[in-house]
Design an enzyme around this catalytic site. Structure first.
Site, PDB file in Angstrom:
ATOM      1  N   ASP A  99       0.835  -1.197   0.000  1.00  0.00           N
ATOM      2  CA  ASP A  99       0.000   0.000   0.000  1.00  0.00           C
ATOM      3  C   ASP A  99       0.872   1.250   0.000  1.00  0.00           C
ATOM      4  O   ASP A  99       1.915   1.291   0.660  1.00  0.00           O
ATOM      5  CB  ASP A  99      -0.902   0.030   1.234  1.00  0.00           C
ATOM      6  CG  ASP A  99      -2.331  -0.349   0.902  1.00  0.00           C
ATOM      7  OD1 ASP A  99      -2.977   0.427   0.180  1.00  0.00           O
ATOM      8  OD2 ASP A  99      -2.799  -1.406   1.366  1.00  0.00           O
ATOM      9  N   ASP A 200      -3.562   4.104  -2.111  1.00  0.00           N
ATOM     10  CA  ASP A 200      -4.699   4.329  -1.232  1.00  0.00           C
ATOM     11  C   ASP A 200      -5.227   5.749  -1.370  1.00  0.00           C
ATOM     12  O   ASP A 200      -4.456   6.714  -1.363  1.00  0.00           O
ATOM     13  CB  ASP A 200      -4.277   4.083   0.218  1.00  0.00           C
ATOM     14  CG  ASP A 200      -5.383   4.376   1.201  1.00  0.00           C
ATOM     15  OD1 ASP A 200      -6.342   3.585   1.254  1.00  0.00           O
ATOM     16  OD2 ASP A 200      -5.304   5.399   1.912  1.00  0.00           O
ATOM     17  N   GLU A 253      -6.889   3.191  -5.819  1.00  0.00           N
ATOM     18  CA  GLU A 253      -8.192   3.337  -5.170  1.00  0.00           C
ATOM     19  C   GLU A 253      -8.614   4.774  -5.453  1.00  0.00           C
ATOM     20  O   GLU A 253      -8.141   5.702  -4.811  1.00  0.00           O
ATOM     21  CB  GLU A 253      -8.101   3.085  -3.674  1.00  0.00           C
ATOM     22  CG  GLU A 253      -9.468   3.184  -2.995  1.00  0.00           C
ATOM     23  CD  GLU A 253      -9.384   3.336  -1.485  1.00  0.00           C
ATOM     24  OE1 GLU A 253     -10.293   2.843  -0.796  1.00  0.00           O
ATOM     25  OE2 GLU A 253      -8.425   3.973  -1.000  1.00  0.00           O
ATOM     26  N   HIS A 318     -10.566  -5.352   2.437  1.00  0.00           N
ATOM     27  CA  HIS A 318     -10.472  -5.138   3.874  1.00  0.00           C
ATOM     28  C   HIS A 318     -11.461  -4.105   4.388  1.00  0.00           C
ATOM     29  O   HIS A 318     -11.596  -3.942   5.616  1.00  0.00           O
ATOM     30  CB  HIS A 318      -9.050  -4.689   4.229  1.00  0.00           C
ATOM     31  CG  HIS A 318      -8.689  -3.388   3.590  1.00  0.00           C
ATOM     32  ND1 HIS A 318      -8.518  -3.255   2.224  1.00  0.00           N
ATOM     33  CD2 HIS A 318      -8.478  -2.148   4.121  1.00  0.00           C
ATOM     34  CE1 HIS A 318      -8.228  -1.999   1.949  1.00  0.00           C
ATOM     35  NE2 HIS A 318      -8.193  -1.303   3.072  1.00  0.00           N
ATOM     36  N   ASP A 319     -12.152  -3.400   3.505  1.00  0.00           N
ATOM     37  CA  ASP A 319     -13.105  -2.370   3.903  1.00  0.00           C
ATOM     38  C   ASP A 319     -14.556  -2.790   3.700  1.00  0.00           C
ATOM     39  O   ASP A 319     -15.462  -1.985   3.943  1.00  0.00           O
ATOM     40  CB  ASP A 319     -12.859  -1.083   3.099  1.00  0.00           C
ATOM     41  CG  ASP A 319     -11.672  -0.301   3.602  1.00  0.00           C
ATOM     42  OD1 ASP A 319     -11.328  -0.433   4.795  1.00  0.00           O
ATOM     43  OD2 ASP A 319     -11.060   0.440   2.805  1.00  0.00           O
TER      44      ASP A 319
END
Length: 538
Positions: A99, A200, A253, A318-319
């Site tokens: 990330d 991210d 993202e 993961h979200d």
């Protein structure tokens, strides 16, 4: 010339805290990932994406970084461990991406600590500071975590800006010193041997002028002032030069970047290789996904990026809560249908840890079982509104990110084979039946279906890079498409249905059963059915 190896590839996302713990502290670590590399190689994935393992106070799961050059050694391991991971992954033919969190830092980062000290501190302009009082904030913008994007800081009496929590102040990308620091850091990591990054919140690094007023607080409009704001192109172009120098894999993202705009972000001249769109993952207050929205979004992104650009299809991360309970009905049949529906699309698909064995949401009974900051915020907010503890817990956890963060279920031993210690987060009790070891011995498991789907992507260019044509676009439950010689049909519902083709089709071979399907005209689909057909050459 940048290589396009990723177009035949499949990625696997690892949330390291919950993947595998090897030292008994209850937190997953780098050595745990190394231990499971043979499993990932056997699954067939080509690269892994590791969620943040940098030094961090862990206010937001590591997305609050306090030192860009240091790992969180107490939790995850050393740079030597990471180098060992990369070496072993590379020896197995797998790449490793990490990330990249550059919209914000932790409020415990040395830059921000200095920035707070005075208005004339050399680091003051590394962040966004504005004059403010409790009654007169710089604007009416609200953060993703709720509440104002501005927090007044006592030492100077001014407010700093944050699109996430107040513990995550946003960096000021207008400052060339900030950009230089970031680019130096990115170069350093690439020189360590990292193969690329998932960027991210990258579409938030540019902000609208502070006098931009939010007119509506519905839909996405509250976040319009910091989602893909004009001017971001200059920063992304600078990034691209650096990424291209190392032939780095980049996944953005990038909320606020539409499917039309994504073409210029991800084509052969684009800033990055692919984008995670967030549109298809909307859920209602009961945690249920919108199948029509899912289908329409998938089709639009696939079609808009067909001529140029590249998709990054995914079901979980993961979200997000577990898709088997969001779009599926909790059954393995629903997990399989969803797997086929997205894994054979055009793009580079991502599998999130545990998705391949059908891990499910957790049934929370107390707020003490929760770690996610935004979930705890919402719980306390609902208590303040007068809801009972039981009602507040239900509202807060129904769509909690912690559903996907419960530890990986490796086997039926204590703690699901995740740790010999006390796990940092609750483990789903269904690990006794739903685990990797059980799935590996079951030829009909979800895991073995994923292996088959990955094999198809590797073996057939029609699936990895070919054209896509959608069929029955208006059908409420069927997602069907052609990929060259392949016909993929899925019934994404528990209701049986029948579809009729406009004209008699070709003779097909069922790639699952190997049966011959002649002159396909009508197809009956049972609950959560899927078909993978390959045209028989005449």
């Amino acid at each position: 010339m940048k290589s396009n190896w990723f177009k035949q590839a499949v990625g696997y996302q690892i949330y390291p805290k919950s993947f595998r713990d090897t030292n008994g502290d209850g937190i997953g670590d780098i050595n745990g990932i190394i231990e499971k590399l043979p499993y990932l190689k056997d699954l067939g994935v080509d690269f892994i994406w590791i969620n943040p393992i940098y030094k961090s106070p862990q206010f937001d799961g590591g997305y609050d970084i306090s030192d860009y050059y240091a790992l969180d050694e107490d939790r995850f391991g050393t740079m030597a461990d990471l180098q060992n991971l990369m070496m072993q992954a590379h020896s197995m033919g797998m790449k490793v991406i990490m990330d990249l969190v550059v919209n914000h830092t932790s409020n415990q980062h040395p830059w921000f600590i200095e920035s707070r000290k005075s208005k004339d501190n050399p680091y003051r302009d590394y962040y966004h500071w504005q004059p403010a009082t409790p009654d007169h904030l710089p604007n009416n913008w609200i953060s993703f975590f709720g509440g104002s994007t501005w927090t007044i800081d006592e030492p100077t009496g001014e407010a700093y800006f944050h699109v996430f929590s107040k513990e995550q102040p946003d960096l000021n990308w207008h400052n060339p010193k900030v950009r230089e620091e970031i680019y130096d850091m990115v170069r350093w990591w690439l020189e360590q041997g990292i193969d690329g990054f998932r960027l991210d919140a990258i579409s938030h690094i540019e902000k609208a002028p502070w006098d931009f007023e939010i007119k509506s607080f519905k839909d996405n409009s509250p976040w319009e002032p910091f989602m893909n704001v004009a001017g971001i192109e200059a920063y992304m172009a600078e990034f691209k030069k650096l990424f291209d120098e190392f032939d780095a894999l980049t996944v953005g993202e990038a909320s606020g970047v539409s499917s039309k705009e994504a073409t210029s972000w991800t084509d052969d001249h684009g800033y990055i290789d692919m984008i995670f769109e967030l549109e298809h993952s909307n859920k209602d207050d009961n945690g249920q996904g919108d199948l029509k929205l899912f289908k329409d979004t998938i089709m639009r992104w696939q079609e808009d990026l067909l001529a140029r650009g590249w998709n990054a299809p995914y079901l979980e991360n993961h979200d997000q809560p577990r898709v088997i309970d969001v779009l599926g009905d909790g059954t393995e049949a629903s997990a399989k249908a969803l797997a086929v529906a997205y894994m054979l699309l055009r793009g580079t698909p991502f599998i999130y840890q545990g998705q391949e064995i059908g891990m499910t949401n957790f049934d929370y009974t107390d707020i003490s079982q929760v770690d996610a900051t935004d979930t705890i915020y919402l719980y306390n907010e609902k208590l303040a509104e007068g809801l009972s503890k039981t009602a507040a817990l239900k509202v807060a956890t129904v769509n909690s990110r912690d559903h996907s963060r419960t530890p990986m279920q490796w086997d039926a031993t204590e703690n699901a084979g995740f740790t010999d210690g006390k796990p940092w987060l609750v483990i789903n009790p269904n690990y006794l039946e739903k685990n990797v070891a059980a799935a590996q011995t079951n030829p009909d498991s979800i895991l073995n279906l994923y292996k088959f789907l990955i094999q198809l992507r590797h073996e057939y260019q029609d699936i990895s890079e070919g054209h896509i044509t959608f069929l029955f676009p208006e059908h409420p439950a069927v997602l069907a498409y052609k990929r060259g010689e392949f016909l993929i049909v899925t019934n994404l519902s528990a209701t049986p249905t029948t579809i009729t083709f406009e004209r008699p089709g070709h003779d097909y071979q069922d790639m699952v059963t190997q049966a011959i399907v002649p002159d396909l005209l009508e197809l009956s689909l049972e609950s959560w059915a899927y078909r993978i057909y390959k045209k028989i050459k005449e």
